[in-house]
Design a protein around this motif. Structure first.
Motif, short mmCIF file in Angstrom:
data_model
loop_
_atom_site.label_atom_id
_atom_site.label_comp_id
_atom_site.label_asym_id
_atom_site.label_seq_id
_atom_site.Cartn_x
_atom_site.Cartn_y
_atom_site.Cartn_z
N UNK A 127 0.66 -1.32 -0.15
CA UNK A 127 -0.03 0.05 -0.08
C UNK A 127 0.81 1.31 -0.09
N UNK A 128 1.85 1.26 1.07
CA UNK A 128 2.69 2.50 0.98
C UNK A 128 3.55 2.67 -0.36
N UNK A 129 4.19 1.45 -0.80
CA UNK A 129 4.86 1.68 -2.21
C UNK A 129 3.95 2.02 -3.21
N UNK A 130 2.64 1.64 -3.42
CA UNK A 130 1.74 2.23 -4.34
C UNK A 130 1.52 3.57 -4.24
N UNK A 131 1.19 4.06 -3.17
CA UNK A 131 0.65 5.52 -2.98
C UNK A 131 1.55 6.19 -2.35
N UNK A 132 2.63 6.18 -1.99
CA UNK A 132 3.80 7.02 -1.39
C UNK A 132 5.06 6.72 -2.00
N UNK A 133 5.40 6.55 -3.22
CA UNK A 133 6.52 6.19 -3.95
C UNK A 133 7.67 6.37 -3.54
N UNK A 142 -7.18 3.98 8.71
CA UNK A 142 -6.43 4.19 7.75
C UNK A 142 -6.23 5.79 7.17
N UNK A 143 -7.12 6.71 7.38
CA UNK A 143 -6.98 8.11 7.12
C UNK A 143 -5.92 8.82 7.93
N UNK A 144 -5.78 8.38 9.04
CA UNK A 144 -4.66 8.71 10.19
C UNK A 144 -3.53 8.49 9.52
N UNK A 145 -3.18 7.15 9.14
CA UNK A 145 -2.01 6.67 8.38
C UNK A 145 -1.74 7.36 7.32
N UNK A 179 -0.12 10.74 7.85
CA UNK A 179 1.43 10.64 8.47
C UNK A 179 2.18 10.37 7.09
N UNK A 180 1.64 9.43 6.34
CA UNK A 180 2.67 8.91 5.14
C UNK A 180 2.67 10.14 4.06
N UNK A 181 1.52 10.78 4.04
CA UNK A 181 1.46 12.10 3.03
C UNK A 181 2.66 13.00 3.50
N UNK A 182 2.44 13.50 4.57
CA UNK A 182 3.46 14.28 5.33
C UNK A 182 4.96 13.88 5.18
N UNK A 183 5.05 12.69 5.59
CA UNK A 183 6.48 11.77 5.47
C UNK A 183 7.19 12.10 4.07
N UNK A 184 6.22 11.73 3.10
CA UNK A 184 6.62 11.60 1.32
C UNK A 184 7.03 13.39 1.33
N UNK A 207 -1.68 5.55 18.73
CA UNK A 207 -1.89 4.23 18.61
C UNK A 207 -3.21 3.72 17.87
N UNK A 208 -3.09 2.75 17.10
CA UNK A 208 -4.13 2.51 16.38
C UNK A 208 -4.47 1.10 16.24
#
Length: 128
Positions: free
Chosen positions: A20-26, A111-114, A117-122, A102-103
């Protein structure tokens, strides 16, 4: 910049999350450790930008992994604890300020919270 370490003995969940991360946050790089003991040297290197750790694992549980990460200098705001337990249980064991979040890893609303976080990190990893 942009390195995520997933520490979870559930191989299927870890692989799903990595795909999921690789696909949406390359831009982000994901490493999986299904053994919490093997994750310790990776954490101690200090180059992990986000640690996703399962609460319930054999040998070392998520609580011990989080404590270790903080002891070796990882900022607690870069740690997310995942579990199949409900939020009340998790908040009792990881009070506010202990980690970023914590989730429940099987609850779709989390998933929206993750994603935030992933978007900010990317964005940070891409230099934006």
């Amino acid at each position: 910049m942009g390195k995520i370490l997933i520490v979870d003995d559930d191989k299927a969940f870890s692989q799903f999350l990595k795909r999921y991360i690789n696909q949406h946050y390359p831009v982000l790089k994901v490493q999986i450790c299904t053994s919490p003991v093997r994750a310790l040297p990776i954490i101690s290197k200090g180059d992990v930008d986000l640690l996703l750790v399962d609460y319930e694992m054999p040998v070392l549980d998520g609580d011990k992994v989080v404590k270790y990460a903080c002891e070796v200098g990882m900022d607690k705001s870069r740690i997310i604890v995942l579990s199949s337990r409900d939020a009340d249980f998790l908040h009792e064991h990881f009070p506010l300020g202990t980690c970023l979040a914590v989730m429940n890893k099987y609850e779709a609303r989390q998933k929206a919270v993750l994603d935030m976080v992933f978007s900010s990190l990317q964005r940070k990893a891409a230099g934006r």
